[in-house]
Design an enzyme around this catalytic site. Structure first.
Site, PDB file in Angstrom:
ATOM      1  NE  ARG A   1      -2.276  -1.288   3.591  1.00 22.61           N
ATOM      2  CZ  ARG A   1      -1.701  -0.526   4.487  1.00 22.61           C
ATOM      3  NH1 ARG A   1      -1.744   0.800   4.384  1.00 22.61           N
ATOM      4  NH2 ARG A   1      -1.076  -1.048   5.526  1.00 22.61           N
TER       5      ARG A   1
ATOM      6  CE1 TYR B   1       1.147  -7.006  -3.248  1.00 21.47           C
ATOM      7  CE2 TYR B   1       0.285  -5.415  -1.700  1.00 21.47           C
ATOM      8  CZ  TYR B   1       0.828  -6.652  -1.960  1.00 21.47           C
ATOM      9  OH  TYR B   1       1.020  -7.545  -0.943  1.00 21.47           O
TER      10      TYR B   1
ATOM     11  CE  LYS C   1      -6.972  -3.469   5.609  1.00 18.80           C
ATOM     12  NZ  LYS C   1      -5.763  -4.124   5.396  1.00 18.80           N
TER      13      LYS C   1
ATOM     14  CG  HIS D   1      -6.990  -2.939  10.182  1.00 24.40           C
ATOM     15  ND1 HIS D   1      -5.674  -2.531  10.257  1.00 24.40           N
ATOM     16  CD2 HIS D   1      -6.987  -3.982   9.304  1.00 24.40           C
ATOM     17  CE1 HIS D   1      -4.914  -3.283   9.479  1.00 24.40           C
ATOM     18  NE2 HIS D   1      -5.688  -4.176   8.892  1.00 24.40           N
TER      19      HIS D   1
ATOM     20  CB  SER E   1      -0.659  -3.632   7.913  1.00 26.07           C
ATOM     21  OG  SER E   1      -1.799  -2.856   7.655  1.00 26.07           O
TER      22      SER E   1
ATOM     23  CB  CYS F   1       0.857  -6.269  13.944  1.00 25.60           C
ATOM     24  SG  CYS F   1       2.039  -4.988  13.511  1.00 25.60           S
TER      25      CYS F   1
ATOM     26  CG  ASP G   1      -7.429  -7.141   7.058  1.00 24.90           C
ATOM     27  OD1 ASP G   1      -6.424  -7.022   7.770  1.00 24.90           O
ATOM     28  OD2 ASP G   1      -7.685  -6.371   6.119  1.00 24.90           O
TER      29      ASP G   1
ATOM     30  NE  ARG H   1      -0.197  -8.690   2.469  1.00 27.14           N
ATOM     31  CZ  ARG H   1      -0.675  -8.301   3.641  1.00 27.14           C
ATOM     32  NH1 ARG H   1      -1.760  -8.870   4.134  1.00 27.14           N
ATOM     33  NH2 ARG H   1      -0.077  -7.354   4.346  1.00 27.14           N
TER      34      ARG H   1
HETATM   35  P1  GTP Z   1      -2.386  -7.719   7.464  1.00 26.35           P
HETATM   36  O1  GTP Z   1      -2.941  -8.742   6.564  1.00 26.35           O
HETATM   37  O2  GTP Z   1      -1.295  -6.907   6.822  1.00 26.35           O
HETATM   38  O3  GTP Z   1      -3.423  -6.832   8.066  1.00 26.35           O
HETATM   39  O4  GTP Z   1      -1.547  -8.484   8.641  1.00 26.35           O
HETATM   40  P2  GTP Z   1      -2.015  -9.344   9.921  1.00 26.35           P
HETATM   41  O5  GTP Z   1      -2.265  -8.420  11.066  1.00 26.35           O
HETATM   42  O6  GTP Z   1      -3.094 -10.284   9.570  1.00 26.35           O
HETATM   43  O7  GTP Z   1      -0.663 -10.128  10.278  1.00 26.35           O
HETATM   44  P3  GTP Z   1      -0.321 -11.681  10.128  1.00 26.35           P
HETATM   45  O8  GTP Z   1      -1.133 -12.559  11.023  1.00 26.35           O
HETATM   46  O9  GTP Z   1      -0.336 -12.027   8.688  1.00 26.35           O
HETATM   47  O10 GTP Z   1       1.180 -11.702  10.659  1.00 26.35           O
HETATM   48  C1  GTP Z   1       2.183 -10.889  10.105  1.00 26.35           C
HETATM   49  C2  GTP Z   1       3.548 -11.374  10.499  1.00 26.35           C
HETATM   50  O11 GTP Z   1       3.672 -11.417  11.914  1.00 26.35           O
HETATM   51  C3  GTP Z   1       3.850 -12.780   9.988  1.00 26.35           C
HETATM   52  O12 GTP Z   1       5.159 -12.815   9.502  1.00 26.35           O
HETATM   53  C4  GTP Z   1       3.699 -13.639  11.225  1.00 26.35           C
HETATM   54  O13 GTP Z   1       4.530 -14.773  11.174  1.00 26.35           O
HETATM   55  C5  GTP Z   1       4.083 -12.701  12.358  1.00 26.35           C
HETATM   56  N1  GTP Z   1       3.344 -13.040  13.606  1.00 26.35           N
HETATM   57  C6  GTP Z   1       2.009 -13.234  13.734  1.00 26.35           C
HETATM   58  N2  GTP Z   1       1.674 -13.576  15.004  1.00 26.35           N
HETATM   59  C7  GTP Z   1       2.829 -13.574  15.707  1.00 26.35           C
HETATM   60  C8  GTP Z   1       3.153 -13.845  17.084  1.00 26.35           C
HETATM   61  O14 GTP Z   1       2.301 -14.158  17.910  1.00 26.35           O
HETATM   62  N3  GTP Z   1       4.469 -13.737  17.424  1.00 26.35           N
HETATM   63  C9  GTP Z   1       5.435 -13.388  16.523  1.00 26.35           C
HETATM   64  N4  GTP Z   1       6.691 -13.309  16.959  1.00 26.35           N
HETATM   65  N5  GTP Z   1       5.170 -13.143  15.219  1.00 26.35           N
HETATM   66  C10 GTP Z   1       3.897 -13.234  14.818  1.00 26.35           C
HETATM   67  C1  SPV Z   2      -2.987  -4.520   5.324  1.00 23.91           C
HETATM   68  O1  SPV Z   2      -1.996  -3.928   4.879  1.00 23.91           O
HETATM   69  O2  SPV Z   2      -3.506  -4.229   6.438  1.00 23.91           O
HETATM   70  C2  SPV Z   2      -3.569  -5.634   4.563  1.00 23.91           C
HETATM   71  C3  SPV Z   2      -3.107  -5.855   3.195  1.00 23.91           C
HETATM   72  O3  SPV Z   2      -4.446  -6.308   5.066  1.00 23.91           O
HETATM   73  S1  SPV Z   2      -3.805  -4.733   2.067  1.00 23.91           S
HETATM   74  O4  SPV Z   2      -4.956  -5.353   1.442  1.00 23.91           O
HETATM   75  O5  SPV Z   2      -2.773  -4.442   1.054  1.00 23.91           O
HETATM   76  O6  SPV Z   2      -4.215  -3.529   2.760  1.00 23.91           O
HETATM   77 MN    MN Z   3      -4.919  -5.587   7.206  1.00 19.39          MN
END
Ligand code: GTP
Ligand code: SPV
Ligand code: MN
Length: 583
Positions: free
Chosen positions: A70, A198, A207, A227, A249, A251, A276, A368
């Protein structure tokens, strides 16, 4: 289905006059249409079919090298008054923005096809669902929207003759980074996005609509567009409680939403409602009810393994689109942290030959998967319930190396709003720009709140007064690090241990310690059974709050709040109270 909606017909005609496509294709959402589009995308080289045995129905795509995340600095909220966009958004006057965008869109679809994608955000037939139409010159967008939304005739049926739909226009143009703009016109329910291909820049239902436009609607109509993931926890007695989580994002929302409880927690099950976005309204019973407006997961690939998130990995075993991961010579995909050995040779996300000896990453850190939610092994039986699910607790959280403890509970709703409004996190690869910089990201909505964030805080406070039995609000942090910079808490499935304390607090089953920042668990109340290599002392470490760090934190919050000229007085009072508790 032939479109007879006059507003839609006129708008599509106007947009086609501007963009001048060679042809217009109306998307119906059928299987035959999908097959046709996939053949076209594969024959043009835009997408690659993956091995039919290993990954049936899966496709692979690489975006332009300059187009992998983004673009927050090129995302604008275009309201008549600048103040309505507020201090945290880029702003442009609507007339100026439309004029500039018309220039960029003019003739941009010459030699291309314009696809008309009607789609639903929210379950079909639900009174909370909303219709959008996205016009795009990208087959990749159509195929992704097919997974992420309820697309085609189902949306046209729900729209009927109504003029109420979110108008989205997307054009790849030249994928020119310098002319990339993601423009939102909340007063017209309109989104125009140009020069990107993207994710969040172009899948306009996500979003752009479900957060930026929807947060505006929610503010006006008295609900919340957030979110947030939504998960359900079933306890051994069969009772299910629902928890949401707002983390910035990349996290951990997708990971938490799909976690598998550790072995000690016999009889507990976790179900995913969404990973999400949550749309939440006050139900007839006076509680807060949430739905997932999406139909798929657009999840971060790197780090997803059978160990960290088996449910996510299993969801992607068929009918999935992989973007910017590495491609193996036998039509499989690979990424860092997949938990299987790297292939001897592969094509990296840039399209270059790659071997394990390469110094560069094989997959882009923000690569992704786009996978149907219905394929998730732990999808909740209620995930498409028109009324949604009742929310018992909400978590806020981010990546904080030092300040935030593993978990704490807010004293009440208003303090919970303060905890959300002041949360901070290290930036990630999900947005272009520097990674690892701590910034305030209120409610994980900094890039997504489509109106003045001061008004947004006020809306949260007002909502709390209207909800009879409001969810309890907590803050979590899985990302405290030691001197070596390593994460101390094991995270992932082990986060269940924290969820259990959260539910016990909701049920009034466990005491807490009152601290200056909120209620905190006693170390013995976080169950560590079976957790190897992690001691009670380690836990005490990440439950500690360092007054020196928090003195800095308070300074940071003061600077953050100073940016708002519409800061609710309740938030200033919360800050004063926090200072007093530390004094
Ligand atoms: P968006 O789709 O961007 O909104 O991200 P999200 O909040 O859904 O994050 P996601 O669950 O995909 O995790 C993002 C990154 O954080 C990945 O590389 C995970 O491996 C890492 N991660 C997720 N949960 C944990 C955790 O509990 N501990 C650690 N150390 N890393 C984590
Ligand atoms: C984020 O960045 O919080 C996502 C991926 O979930 S995107 O659809 O690119 O915003
Ligand atoms: Mn997100």
């Amino acid at each position: 289905m032939v479109c007879t909606n006059k507003t839609v017909l006129q708008w599509v005609k106007d947009m086609a006059e501007l963009t001048k496509p060679d042809q217009i294709v109306w998307i119906d959402g059928s299987k035959a249409e999908k097959d046709r589009l996939e053949i076209e995308a594969v024959s043009s080289g835009e997408m690659t079919r993956l091995d039919e045995k290993k990954l049936p129905g899966c496709l692979y795509h690489r975006t332009a090298l300059n187009d992998v995340a983004r673009v927050e600095h090129r995302t604008f909220i275009c309201t008549s008054k600048k103040d309505d966009a507020g201090p945290t958004n880029n702003w442009m006057a609507p007339a100026e923005a439309y004029a500039m965008m018309r220039g960029l869109f003019d003739g941009s679809m010459k030699g291309r096809t314009m696809y008309v994608i009607p789609y639903l955000m929210g379950p079909a037939g639900s009174p909370v669902s909303k219709v959008g139409i996205e016009l795009t010159d990208s087959i990749y967008v159509v195929l992704n929207m097919r997974i992420m939304t309820r697309m085609g005739d189902v949306a046209m049926k729900q729209l009927g003759d109504s003029p109420e739909f979110v108008r989205g226009l997307h054009g790849k143009a030249q994928i020119d980074e310098e002319k990339r703009y993601i423009m939102h016109f909340p007063e017209d329910n309109t989104i125009w996005s140009v020069n990107s291909g993207y994710g969040g820049n172009v899948l306009l239902g996500k979003k752009c609509f479900a957060l930026r436009i929807a947060s505006n609607l929610a503010h006006r109509e008295g609900w919340l567009a957030e979110h947030m993931l939504i998960l359900g926890i079933e306890s051994p007695d069969g009772k299910v409680q629902y928890v949401t989580g707002a983390f910035p994002s990349a996290c951990g929302k997708t990971n938490l939403a799909m976690l598998i409880p550790p072995a000690y927690a016999k009889g507990y099950k976790v179900f995913t409602v969404g990973d999400d976005i949550a749309w939440m309204r006050i139900g007839e019973d006076g509680r807060l009810w949430g739905v997932n407006p999406e139909a798929g997961f657009f999840g971060v690939a790197p780090g997803t393994s059978m160990k960290s998130n088996p449910n996510a990995l299993l969801t992607t075993k068929s009918n999935t689109i992989f973007t910017n991961v590495a491609l193996t010579s036998d039509g499989d995909v690979w990424w860092e942290g997949m938990g299987v050995p790297a292939p001897a040779t592969a094509t990296d996300w840039k399209g270059n030959p790659w071997t394990p000896a390469s110094t560069e990453k094989a997959a882009n850190p923000n690569s992704r998967f786009t996978a149907p939610a219905s394929q998730c092994p732990c999808i909740s039986p209620k995930w498409e319930a028109p009324e949604g699910v009742p929310i018992s607790a909400m978590l806020f959280g981010g990546r904080r190396a030092k300040a935030a403890p593993l978990v704490y509970q807010s004293f009440d709703w208003e303090h919970g709003v303060f905890v959300g409004a002041t949360m901070a996190s290290e930036t990630t690869a999900a947005a272009s720009g520097a990674v690892g910089v701590v910034r305030r990201d209120p409610m994980a909505m900094l890039p997504f709140c489509g109106y003045n964030m001061g008004d947004y805080f006020a809306h949260w406070i007002a909502m709390g007064k209207k909800i009879k039995n409001p969810p309890k609000i907590f803050n979590v942090n899985w990302f405290r690090t030691n001197e070596a910079g390593k994460f101390i808490w094991p995270g992932y499935g082990e986060n269940f241990r924290v969820l259990q304390w959260v539910l016990d607090r909701c049920d009034g089953k466990v005491d807490a310690v009152s601290t200056p920042i909120g209620y905190m668990p006693k170390a013995e109340d976080i169950d560590l059974t079976g957790l190897e290599g992690f001691t009670k002392e380690d836990l005490e470490g990440i439950l500690s709050i360092d007054p020196a760090v928090w003195a800095d934190e308070i300074k940071g919050i003061e600077e953050h709040f100073a940016k708002f000229d519409r800061l609710p007085k309740e938030m200033a009072a919360q800050l004063a109270a926090l200072k007093k508790r530390f004094a």
